[in-house]
Design an enzyme around this catalytic site. Sequence first.
Site, short mmCIF file in Angstrom:
data_model
loop_
_atom_site.label_atom_id
_atom_site.label_comp_id
_atom_site.label_asym_id
_atom_site.label_seq_id
_atom_site.Cartn_x
_atom_site.Cartn_y
_atom_site.Cartn_z
N GLY A 49 -8.04 -11.45 -5.52
CA GLY A 49 -8.98 -11.08 -6.58
C GLY A 49 -9.12 -12.18 -7.62
O GLY A 49 -8.60 -13.29 -7.45
N ASN A 61 -6.52 -5.86 0.27
CA ASN A 61 -7.37 -5.13 1.23
C ASN A 61 -8.81 -5.65 1.20
O ASN A 61 -9.68 -5.11 1.84
CB ASN A 61 -7.33 -3.62 0.98
CG ASN A 61 -8.03 -3.23 -0.31
OD1 ASN A 61 -8.44 -4.08 -1.10
ND2 ASN A 61 -8.15 -1.93 -0.56
N ARG A 107 14.30 -1.62 -2.57
CA ARG A 107 14.98 -1.90 -1.31
C ARG A 107 15.49 -3.33 -1.25
O ARG A 107 16.61 -3.58 -0.81
CB ARG A 107 14.02 -1.62 -0.14
CG ARG A 107 14.66 -1.72 1.24
CD ARG A 107 13.70 -1.36 2.35
NE ARG A 107 12.60 -2.29 2.48
CZ ARG A 107 12.70 -3.48 3.07
NH1 ARG A 107 13.83 -3.88 3.60
NH2 ARG A 107 11.65 -4.28 3.14
N TYR A 126 -9.14 5.19 -13.48
CA TYR A 126 -8.50 3.90 -13.76
C TYR A 126 -7.46 4.04 -14.86
O TYR A 126 -6.29 3.71 -14.68
CB TYR A 126 -9.58 2.90 -14.18
CG TYR A 126 -9.10 1.49 -14.41
CD1 TYR A 126 -8.70 0.68 -13.35
CD2 TYR A 126 -9.09 0.95 -15.70
CE1 TYR A 126 -8.29 -0.63 -13.58
CE2 TYR A 126 -8.68 -0.37 -15.92
CZ TYR A 126 -8.28 -1.15 -14.86
OH TYR A 126 -7.87 -2.44 -15.08
N ARG A 154 -19.40 -6.27 -15.98
CA ARG A 154 -18.64 -6.50 -17.22
C ARG A 154 -19.43 -7.44 -18.15
O ARG A 154 -20.29 -8.20 -17.71
CB ARG A 154 -17.26 -7.05 -16.89
CG ARG A 154 -16.37 -5.94 -16.34
CD ARG A 154 -14.93 -6.32 -16.30
NE ARG A 154 -14.60 -7.09 -15.13
CZ ARG A 154 -13.36 -7.39 -14.77
NH1 ARG A 154 -12.34 -6.99 -15.50
NH2 ARG A 154 -13.13 -8.09 -13.70
N1 LIG Z 1 -9.63 -8.89 -15.41
C1 LIG Z 1 -9.32 -8.20 -16.49
O1 LIG Z 1 -9.93 -8.40 -17.55
C2 LIG Z 1 -8.21 -7.19 -16.44
C3 LIG Z 1 -7.92 -6.45 -17.61
C4 LIG Z 1 -6.91 -5.51 -17.58
C5 LIG Z 1 -6.16 -5.32 -16.44
N2 LIG Z 1 -6.46 -6.03 -15.32
C6 LIG Z 1 -5.67 -5.75 -14.11
O2 LIG Z 1 -5.35 -6.95 -13.43
C7 LIG Z 1 -5.40 -6.72 -12.02
C8 LIG Z 1 -6.32 -7.74 -11.36
O3 LIG Z 1 -7.63 -7.61 -11.91
P1 LIG Z 1 -8.83 -8.55 -11.47
O4 LIG Z 1 -9.72 -8.71 -12.63
O5 LIG Z 1 -8.32 -9.72 -10.76
O6 LIG Z 1 -9.58 -7.57 -10.46
P2 LIG Z 1 -10.16 -7.87 -8.99
O7 LIG Z 1 -10.94 -6.65 -8.59
O8 LIG Z 1 -10.84 -9.18 -8.94
O9 LIG Z 1 -8.83 -7.97 -8.14
C9 LIG Z 1 -8.16 -6.86 -7.62
C10 LIG Z 1 -7.72 -7.21 -6.21
O10 LIG Z 1 -6.99 -6.10 -5.68
C11 LIG Z 1 -7.47 -5.84 -4.36
N3 LIG Z 1 -7.24 -4.41 -4.11
C12 LIG Z 1 -7.84 -3.36 -4.71
N4 LIG Z 1 -7.35 -2.21 -4.24
C13 LIG Z 1 -6.41 -2.54 -3.33
C14 LIG Z 1 -5.54 -1.80 -2.49
N5 LIG Z 1 -5.56 -0.45 -2.47
N6 LIG Z 1 -4.70 -2.46 -1.67
C15 LIG Z 1 -4.67 -3.83 -1.67
N7 LIG Z 1 -5.48 -4.58 -2.42
C16 LIG Z 1 -6.33 -3.96 -3.25
C17 LIG Z 1 -8.92 -6.24 -4.38
O11 LIG Z 1 -9.46 -6.51 -3.11
C18 LIG Z 1 -8.89 -7.47 -5.29
O12 LIG Z 1 -8.64 -8.64 -4.54
C19 LIG Z 1 -5.85 -5.28 -11.81
O13 LIG Z 1 -4.72 -4.47 -11.57
C20 LIG Z 1 -6.47 -4.91 -13.14
O14 LIG Z 1 -6.34 -3.55 -13.42
C21 LIG Z 1 -7.46 -6.95 -15.29
#
Ligand SMILES: NC(=O)c1ccc[n+]([C@@H]2O[C@H](COP(=O)([O-])OP(=O)(O)OC[C@H]3O[C@@H](n4cnc5c(N)ncnc54)[C@H](O)[C@@H]3O)[C@@H](O)[C@H]2O)c1
Length: 341
Positions: A18, A40, A112, A151, A192
């Site tokens: 991501g 995924n 584990r 979320y 966003r």
């Molecule tokens: N970007 C932001 O501003 C921000 C702010 C607050 C929190 N976060 C947290 O940081 C993390 C990353 O965010 P991001 O901006 O990179 O989002 P993103 O959507 O770009 O990345 C999330 C990644 O997780 C993968 N994914 C989603 N569900 C999955 C699952 N069930 N199994 C395996 N992989 C899965 C997606 O394919 C993606 O590659 C997230 O947990 C998000 O909640 C991000």
Amino acid sequence: MNFSQFGGKRVLVTGGAGFLGSHLCERLVAAGHHVICLDNYSTGTKANVACLLGHPRFEAIEHDITLPIRLEVDAIFNLACPASPVRYQDDPIHTLKTSVLGALNMLGLAKRVGARILQTSTSEVYGDPTVHPQTEDYRGNVNPIGIRACYDEGKRCAETLFFDYRRRHGVKTKVVRIFNTYGPRMQADDGRVVSNFITQALAGEDITVFGDGLQTRAFCYVDDLVDGLLRMMASPDEITGPINLGNPQELSVREFARRIIALTQSSSRVVTRPLPQDDPTRRRPDISLARLLLDWEPKTPLDNGLRRTIGWFQQQMAGVVPPTALVDVNRAKESDTKWIH
Ligand SMILES: NC(=O)c1ccc[n+]([C@@H]2O[C@H](COP(=O)([O-])OP(=O)(O)OC[C@H]3O[C@@H](n4cnc5c(N)ncnc54)[C@H](O)[C@@H]3O)[C@@H](O)[C@H]2O)c1
């Protein structure tokens, strides 16, 4: 603070393909770690980690964290979860499963194998906050049955699980709460503010501001955020969090639109639309804890970060494939070398 203890370790990054995860994977590989990127590919892409595929210290596994997996690792960064409202509302039940079952599976794995595990929680756990700025002891104002709850409540439940696994099983858990982060590899169509405004400005379209635009946001550049994640993981065991990571420099959404128009030299106009349900009106992190415990604060001035992000979007929109590696994966950033030995 001992940065050396994770040097050259096997590190699992869930959601590694991501936006944030791909930057984190690059920095970890550059710092000498063996990185397993588990994803995924629902909102992330292989293209995001293309520069790492084939690297001897990098492997990519296609897997959904709602299902258990057995791996041998020293540290886990749990990032898997769609992060933008458009994406996490696509399949709200799977979003909740990702946060809750995903946390359970990753905590079970950490237990584990005795790995440290860091949860990327979110400022959304504060909901529409009634205190400002938000400190970590503020318990939030979340609507548990609203359209963002899959979320917000999923992330809140994951935090609960992290603290219960620590108390009950002695797992070395860490929780950070991330505020709005931006940078190259954000998805153009994720709805966003940053990506919307930049793509609209570059296309010369009207910039859509929801509500009166006086609601505020605080934006952190991705490199700074990754610094914070690395520092948190390398911090002593007693530092559990939750710790806010974000940029306290607050800006109204309307002002932000004006900055993007200026930086892109666009002819776009700002137009307003009704505010979506449960959209928070103000959001700004108090980062005193991160300063104190991690010696961390954002360093990238907003305009510099925006220029880099705009440049990346320009290449994308022009069909030029941008150089995927944003750091030299064979040479660690000076500050990251503390991680090696
Ligand atoms: N970007 C932001 O501003 C921000 C702010 C607050 C929190 N976060 C947290 O940081 C993390 C990353 O965010 P991001 O901006 O990179 O989002 P993103 O959507 O770009 O990345 C999330 C990644 O997780 C993968 N994914 C989603 N569900 C999955 C699952 N069930 N199994 C395996 N992989 C899965 C997606 O394919 C993606 O590659 C997230 O947990 C998000 O909640 C991000």
